[in-house]
Design a protein around this motif. Sequence first.
Motif, PDB file in Angstrom:
ATOM      1  N   ASP A 112     -19.771 -41.005  33.673  1.00  7.79           N
ATOM      2  CA  ASP A 112     -20.569 -41.198  34.876  1.00  7.79           C
ATOM      3  C   ASP A 112     -22.004 -41.388  34.407  1.00  7.79           C
ATOM      4  OD1 ASP A 112     -21.493 -41.260  37.470  1.00  7.79           O
ATOM      5  OD2 ASP A 112     -21.308 -39.108  37.794  1.00  7.79           O
ATOM      6  N   VAL A 113     -22.607 -42.535  34.698  1.00  8.67           N
ATOM      7  CA  VAL A 113     -23.982 -42.817  34.280  1.00  8.67           C
ATOM      8  C   VAL A 113     -24.932 -42.059  35.201  1.00  8.67           C
ATOM      9  CG1 VAL A 113     -25.747 -44.588  33.959  1.00  8.67           C
ATOM     10  CG2 VAL A 113     -23.366 -45.082  33.369  1.00  8.67           C
ATOM     11  N   LEU A 114     -25.771 -41.210  34.594  1.00  9.87           N
ATOM     12  CA  LEU A 114     -26.718 -40.388  35.345  1.00  9.87           C
ATOM     13  C   LEU A 114     -28.095 -41.027  35.428  1.00  9.87           C
ATOM     14  CD1 LEU A 114     -25.683 -36.969  33.790  1.00  9.87           C
ATOM     15  CD2 LEU A 114     -24.868 -37.983  35.935  1.00  9.87           C
ATOM     16  N   GLU A 115     -28.509 -41.716  34.347  1.00 11.09           N
ATOM     17  CA  GLU A 115     -29.798 -42.419  34.331  1.00 11.09           C
ATOM     18  C   GLU A 115     -29.829 -43.375  33.157  1.00 11.09           C
ATOM     19  OE1 GLU A 115     -33.403 -40.236  32.810  1.00 11.09           O
ATOM     20  OE2 GLU A 115     -32.042 -38.523  32.989  1.00 11.09           O
ATOM     21  N   ARG A 116     -30.834 -44.280  33.172  1.00 10.17           N
ATOM     22  CA  ARG A 116     -31.011 -45.242  32.091  1.00 10.17           C
ATOM     23  C   ARG A 116     -32.396 -45.087  31.493  1.00 10.17           C
ATOM     24  NH1 ARG A 116     -28.194 -50.298  32.149  1.00 10.17           N
ATOM     25  NH2 ARG A 116     -29.325 -50.657  30.220  1.00 10.17           N
ATOM     26  N   ALA A 117     -32.496 -45.323  30.191  1.00 11.91           N
ATOM     27  CA  ALA A 117     -33.778 -45.375  29.488  1.00 11.91           C
ATOM     28  C   ALA A 117     -33.675 -46.495  28.460  1.00 11.91           C
ATOM     29  CB  ALA A 117     -34.084 -44.045  28.815  1.00 11.91           C
ATOM     30  N   GLY A 118     -34.146 -47.673  28.825  1.00 10.14           N
ATOM     31  CA  GLY A 118     -34.037 -48.824  27.934  1.00 10.14           C
ATOM     32  C   GLY A 118     -32.585 -49.194  27.701  1.00 10.14           C
ATOM     33  N   LYS A 119     -32.189 -49.235  26.427  1.00  8.03           N
ATOM     34  CA  LYS A 119     -30.820 -49.608  26.068  1.00  8.03           C
ATOM     35  C   LYS A 119     -29.871 -48.411  26.046  1.00  8.03           C
ATOM     36  CE  LYS A 119     -32.201 -53.596  23.355  1.00  8.03           C
ATOM     37  NZ  LYS A 119     -32.132 -54.278  22.057  1.00  8.03           N
ATOM     38  N   TRP A 120     -30.341 -47.261  26.493  1.00 10.90           N
ATOM     39  CA  TRP A 120     -29.552 -46.032  26.444  1.00 10.90           C
ATOM     40  C   TRP A 120     -29.279 -45.508  27.852  1.00 10.90           C
ATOM     41  CZ3 TRP A 120     -27.714 -43.841  21.933  1.00 10.90           C
ATOM     42  CH2 TRP A 120     -28.133 -44.478  20.760  1.00 10.90           C
ATOM     43  N   SER A 121     -28.152 -44.844  28.010  1.00 15.49           N
ATOM     44  CA  SER A 121     -27.783 -44.231  29.286  1.00 15.49           C
ATOM     45  C   SER A 121     -27.490 -42.756  29.070  1.00 15.49           C
ATOM     46  CB  SER A 121     -26.526 -44.888  29.866  1.00 15.49           C
ATOM     47  OG  SER A 121     -26.796 -46.210  30.245  1.00 15.49           O
ATOM     48  N   ARG A 122     -27.993 -41.932  29.978  1.00 13.77           N
ATOM     49  CA  ARG A 122     -27.602 -40.519  29.981  1.00 13.77           C
ATOM     50  C   ARG A 122     -26.346 -40.444  30.829  1.00 13.77           C
ATOM     51  NH1 ARG A 122     -28.497 -35.332  32.364  1.00 13.77           N
ATOM     52  NH2 ARG A 122     -29.567 -36.255  34.137  1.00 13.77           N
ATOM     53  N   VAL A 123     -25.283 -39.891  30.249  1.00 19.41           N
ATOM     54  CA  VAL A 123     -23.977 -39.908  30.898  1.00 19.41           C
ATOM     55  C   VAL A 123     -23.333 -38.523  30.886  1.00 19.41           C
ATOM     56  CG1 VAL A 123     -23.562 -42.320  30.224  1.00 19.41           C
ATOM     57  CG2 VAL A 123     -22.708 -40.483  28.769  1.00 19.41           C
TER      58      VAL A 123
END
Length: 155
Positions: free
Chosen positions: A57-68
């Motif tokens: 489940d994607v929680l947030e994005r930062a550039g090319k990275w996702s907090r999941v």
Amino acid sequence: MKRFVLSLVALIFAAGLAWAGEMRIVNSPGDGYLNLRTGPGSQYDIIRRMYHGSMVDVLERAGKWSRVQHEETGAVGWAFHKYLAPFEGGVPMKFVYSPGDGYLNLRTGPGTGYQIIRRMYNGESVEILERKGTWVRVYHQSGAQGWCSVKFLRN
């Protein structure tokens, strides 16, 4: 200028919220896993491996990275977004994989203390209906429904 900056901040914030709750599938067939890290970059420590085909489940994005949040383990961390494929909807199909004895018990509840309904053999398919921790309620190809450990299911 102040109005422009505030508008830009609001736009970035709104874009980040658009990712929240988006289901994705780990798509890393080459080595079979994707590293879950403590931060958005390869220099951060590895928390665990997320195996090819598992869901996040994607929680947030930062550039090319996702907090999941990894659905199988509940672990939260950062993953390289390029290796997270869109989930097209529908019910995730999994296959039994229990290398030790060749079968997995289907139970009446989420735990080893519940009664066994039947054995599910390696390669048989299930559809995931619900999740409680490391246990999932499944619909087996035979038509039986029950609970099993998610760690013995593969794509």
